[in-house]
Structures are given as structure tokens and as C-alpha cells.
Design a protein around this motif. Structure first.
Motif, short mmCIF file in Angstrom:
data_model
loop_
_atom_site.label_atom_id
_atom_site.label_comp_id
_atom_site.label_asym_id
_atom_site.label_seq_id
_atom_site.Cartn_x
_atom_site.Cartn_y
_atom_site.Cartn_z
N ASN A 1 0.80 -1.24 0.00
CA ASN A 1 0.00 0.00 0.00
C ASN A 1 0.83 1.29 0.00
O ASN A 1 0.50 2.25 -0.69
CB ASN A 1 -0.94 0.01 1.21
CG ASN A 1 -1.87 -1.19 1.21
OD1 ASN A 1 -2.19 -1.72 0.15
ND2 ASN A 1 -2.32 -1.62 2.38
N LYS B 1 -6.66 -1.78 -3.62
CA LYS B 1 -7.17 -1.16 -2.42
C LYS B 1 -6.20 -1.34 -1.25
O LYS B 1 -5.50 -2.35 -1.25
CB LYS B 1 -8.55 -1.72 -2.03
CG LYS B 1 -8.73 -3.24 -2.14
CD LYS B 1 -7.82 -4.21 -1.42
CE LYS B 1 -7.76 -4.24 0.05
NZ LYS B 1 -6.96 -5.36 0.60
N PRO B 2 -6.14 -0.46 -0.29
CA PRO B 2 -6.65 0.91 -0.35
C PRO B 2 -5.75 1.71 -1.29
O PRO B 2 -4.53 1.62 -1.22
CB PRO B 2 -6.52 1.39 1.10
CG PRO B 2 -5.44 0.56 1.70
CD PRO B 2 -5.42 -0.75 0.98
N GLU C 1 -9.79 2.75 -8.39
CA GLU C 1 -9.35 1.84 -7.32
C GLU C 1 -9.92 0.45 -7.61
O GLU C 1 -11.11 0.32 -7.94
CB GLU C 1 -9.85 2.33 -5.96
CG GLU C 1 -9.35 1.48 -4.80
CD GLU C 1 -9.95 1.91 -3.46
OE1 GLU C 1 -11.14 2.27 -3.41
OE2 GLU C 1 -9.20 1.88 -2.47
N MET D 1 -11.42 -1.87 -6.24
CA MET D 1 -12.25 -2.29 -5.10
C MET D 1 -13.32 -3.23 -5.64
O MET D 1 -14.37 -2.81 -6.11
CB MET D 1 -12.85 -1.03 -4.45
CG MET D 1 -13.87 -1.30 -3.38
SD MET D 1 -13.47 -2.59 -2.19
CE MET D 1 -12.31 -1.76 -1.12
N TYR E 1 -12.91 -2.74 3.14
CA TYR E 1 -14.05 -3.35 2.44
C TYR E 1 -15.37 -2.91 3.06
O TYR E 1 -16.30 -2.51 2.35
CB TYR E 1 -13.96 -4.88 2.47
CG TYR E 1 -12.91 -5.46 1.55
CD1 TYR E 1 -13.12 -5.52 0.18
CD2 TYR E 1 -11.71 -5.95 2.06
CE1 TYR E 1 -12.15 -6.07 -0.66
CE2 TYR E 1 -10.75 -6.49 1.23
CZ TYR E 1 -10.97 -6.55 -0.14
OH TYR E 1 -10.02 -7.08 -0.97
N HIS F 1 -15.94 0.83 2.54
CA HIS F 1 -16.31 1.13 1.15
C HIS F 1 -17.76 0.71 0.88
O HIS F 1 -18.53 1.44 0.25
CB HIS F 1 -15.37 0.43 0.16
CG HIS F 1 -15.40 1.02 -1.21
ND1 HIS F 1 -14.41 1.83 -1.70
CD2 HIS F 1 -16.33 0.96 -2.18
CE1 HIS F 1 -14.72 2.22 -2.92
NE2 HIS F 1 -15.88 1.70 -3.25
N THR G 1 -14.13 6.38 -3.43
CA THR G 1 -12.81 6.06 -2.86
C THR G 1 -12.34 7.18 -1.95
O THR G 1 -11.82 6.92 -0.86
CB THR G 1 -11.80 5.82 -4.00
OG1 THR G 1 -12.19 4.66 -4.73
CG2 THR G 1 -10.38 5.63 -3.47
#
Ligand SMILES: NC(=O)c1ccc[n+]([C@@H]2O[C@H](COP(=O)([O-])OP(=O)(O)OC[C@H]3O[C@@H](n4cnc5c(N)ncnc54)[C@H](OP(=O)(O)O)[C@@H]3O)[C@@H](O)[C@H]2O)c1
Length: 336
Positions: free
Chosen positions: A75, A96-97, A121, A123, A185, A188, A305
Motif C-alpha cells: 500500500n 485497495k486501499p 481503485e 475495489m 471493504y 467502502h 474512494t
């Protein structure tokens, strides 16, 4: 149909999964692999069927036949790699993130917009059919009053951490920890369904490694309250839940909902099984391709995001972590 040619950054299992997802989506192919190590790059390219590889990021990014970059590094490394990819004129899909702060994300999104490039992103939850199914069921629950989302799964790498090894995803210098890896998760999903929270409280379980091993955030919304739980050191067997005044929805897994059970206050119980997509990451790849093809702005995705990253920052600010065992031990030794 124009083929989008993408280069991958990172050679761990998530990039193997990404390559499998790419194979399920039309109009995109993996053109090259980047690794910090030339031999690993070559071997990984062979493993996932990529025609080229390299250990020099600038050289890979300078290739005009490459349209896009998938960033799957630790990350803490994302922001710099995203910036370099955008500067080289490539569209970017970043794991992610996405980055460490909302401000950093907004700055990168601005750079992408000015250059006419897509920044997204990766995600998977946002593009999962199960998430859309949950959204479709919300009106049938009545006024929402309680939400409880969680992702709590003991990491296969936790044993190595306990054995004293340095592991990126448990390393604060690499942007690791349970909130960053799994809390993202639930947050989001919450932001996707209900928008930004009005208030944030939090508590966490600090590890000697210097990151959180688990945690809970309490998020206030107009008319309801939500909790988000996450753990990389324990497992959970309970579902996530959305409680309305008319019914409660039980969700088997918040990151990829497959079994949704609606329990009405009248006693009626109904179940919906969501068909799995061709690959758990197919939705994000499809969205990325669609944005590049249509030239549409990803403003909705970018904003989701941003709010998620801001909420994660608010969770960190709300935490007043008790001193780690190591620190307590050190102070006891100093005092002794
Ligand atoms: N969407 C999902 O379901 C999912 C699942 C797991 C992980 N992820 C995300 O994917 C990303 C990677 O996670 P991971 O656990 O796979 O990470 P990782 O194994 O620690 O590292 C991934 C890759 O990054 C490179 N790398 C390692 N350390 C580095 C460093 N210090 N500086 C620069 N590059 C480094 C390595 O490739 P080379 O050495 O070959 O360069 C490695 O293969 C994270 O953002 C994570 O949140 C997403």
C-alpha cells in the motif's frame, strides 16, 4: 474492438488473480509484467502468460504500446507508482486501499483528469453483483436503523508475524494493518450504500508489529448507526447485517455478497442467491475497460474512494491506541 494493453506491478497472488480476471473480460490483455527483479519478472510473465517483462519501471512505462497499469504493490508504494504511471500517460487501476489519504487521492485524481486518463481503485466489492443485489433490497427493509458490516479473517501470514518475521501487510512502513487491508471493504460498502458518515468513533487491537490486528469503528448516520469490524488475527462466522424497521437483511460476506436472507418483522423469511461473476475481480476490470473505452469520467468511483479514505483517516484519528505490550514492557524495564 480496440485492445487495452496493461502492464502489471507486483508479482504476488493478487496479480495472478488479476490476470485470471483479465482473461474473462473482452478488450483487455496483459502486455507486460514489471518486477523489481528481472528474473522474477521473466518467470512471472511466463506464469501468467504475458509476452514481455522488465525490472525498470520507467522503461516499462515509456513503452508507447502500453495503455494502462495495474498497481498491486504494498500500500505505501501505490501513490508514487500511480503518479509515475499517470505522468507516463497511462490509465491506472490501483489495488485497495488506493493510497494513504483522501488528499493524496484527490491530487492524483486531478492529475488523471487533467491528462484525460482513467484512475480507478480496484475495489472488487463496488463492482460485485452481490453489492448491487443488496442495494436493490434496501427499500424492502423500511427505515434503516442499524448496520453491521464486518470482514474478519485470520491472515495466513499472521503465524510468520508471531514468529517475528517482517511481513508487508503487518508492517506500518508498508501501509499494512487490519483497517487498511480488510476494514477498507466494510467502509467502502457502507459508503457505497449510504454515503459519508457524520461521526466516527473507533477502537483497535494493536500488535507489537506496530499495526492494528483488529478493530471496530462506530459510524453515525442520520437516523441510524453503523459498526464496521475487521480483523486479520481472528476468524468470524457471523454474517453482516442491515436492520430496517420492516426487515433485517443478512449478508454472508460483505466483500462479495452471495447469500442474502431477508427476515421480515412479520416472520416471513426469503433467500436470494446471487450468481457469482466469472471471476471475483471481473467487475472492476470491466468497469476500468468501460471507462477507458467510453471516455466517461470516473467521478462517482473516485468520490467513493475519496470518502472511504477520508473515513479511514477519521477512524485512525479517533483511535487512541493503548500502548503496545512491547512499549509497556520497555517502560516497566526502564522503571525497574
Ligand atoms: N483485491 C483483493 O482481493 C486483494 C487481495 C490481496 C491483496 N490486495 C492488495 O494488493 C496489494 C498487494 O498486496 P500483497 O499482500 O500481495 O503485497 P506483497 O505480497 O507484500 O507485495 C506485492 C508485490 O509488490 C512488490 N513489493 C514487495 N515489497 C515491495 C517494496 N518494499 N517496494 C516495492 N515493491 C514491493 C513485490 O513484487 P516484486 O518484488 O516482484 O517487485 C510483491 O510481489 C495491496 O495493496 C493489497 O491491499 C488486494
Amino acid at each position: 474492438m480496440i485492445m487495452i494493453r496493461i502492464v502489471t506491478i507486483g508479482t504476488s497472488v493478487i496479480t495472478v488473480a488479476f490476470a485470471a480476471a483479465v482473461r474473462t473480460v473482452e478488450g483487455i490483455e496483459i502486455a507486460a509484467v514489471y518486477s523489481r527483479d528481472a528474473e522474477r519478472a521473466r518467470a512471472f510473465a511466463e506464469q501468467i502468460g504475458a509476452p514481455a517483462s522488465g525490472d525498470g519501471l520507467d522503461a516499462v512505462l515509456a513503452d508507447p504500446s502500453i495503455d494502462a497499469v495495474y498497481v498491486a504493490s504494498p500500500n505505501a508504494v501505490h501513490a508514487e507508482q500511480v503518479r509515475r504511471a499517470l505522468a507516463a500517460g497511462k490509465h491506472v487501476l490501483v489495488e485497495k486501499p488506493a493510497v494513504g489519504t483522501a488528499a493524496e487521492w484527490s491530487a492524483l485524481a486531478g492529475e488523471a483528469a487533467r491528462a484525460g486518463l482513467v484512475l480507478l481503485e480496484a475495489m472488487r466489492t463496488a463492482y460485485d453483483p452481490g453489492t448491487a443485489a443488496v442495494r436493490g433490497l434496501l427499500p424492502s427493509l423500511g427505515v434503516i436503523r442499524r448496520v453491521s458490516f464486518h470482514y474478519e479473517k485470520r491472515s495466513s501470514r499472521y503465524s510468520a508475524v508471531l514468529a517475528g518475521e517482517r511481513v508487508n501487510i503487518f508492517d506500518p512502513a508498508m501501509g499494512g494493518g487490519a483497517l487498511a487491508d480488510l476494514g477498507v471493504y466494510g467502509i467502502h460498502a457502507l459508503v457505497l450504500q449510504f454515503g459519508a458518515p457524520q461521526s466516527v468513533q473507533a477502537a483497535s487491537v494493536p500488535l507489537d508489529a506496530g499495526v492494528d490486528g483488529a478493530g471496530i469503528a462506530l459510524l453515525g448516520y442520520p437516523g441510524f448507526v453503523a459498526d464496521i469490524a475487521y480483523s486479520k488475527i481472528t476468524d468470524s462466522g457471523r454474517p453482516s447485517e442491515i436492520q430496517g424497521e420492516d426487515a433485517t437483511l443478512l449478508i454472508d460476506e460483505i466483500a462479495s455478497p452471495r447469500r442474502l436472507v431477508r427476515r421480515g418483522i412479520d416472520g416471513a423469511v426469503s433467500e436470494r442467491i446471487v450468481d457469482a461473476p466469472p471471476h471475483p475481480m471481473a467487475g472492476e476490470v470491466q468497469r476500468f475497460v468501460e471507462l477507458i473505452r467510453t471516455g466517461a469520467t470516473a467521478s462517482e468511483d473516485i468520490e467513493r474512494t475519496r470518502i472511504t479514505l477520508q473515513t479511514m483517516e477519521d477512524v485512525r484519528t479517533a483511535l487512541t491506541p493503548p500502548p503496545s505490550r512491547a512499549r509497556l514492557q520497555r517502560s516497566a524495564e526502564t522503571a525497574g
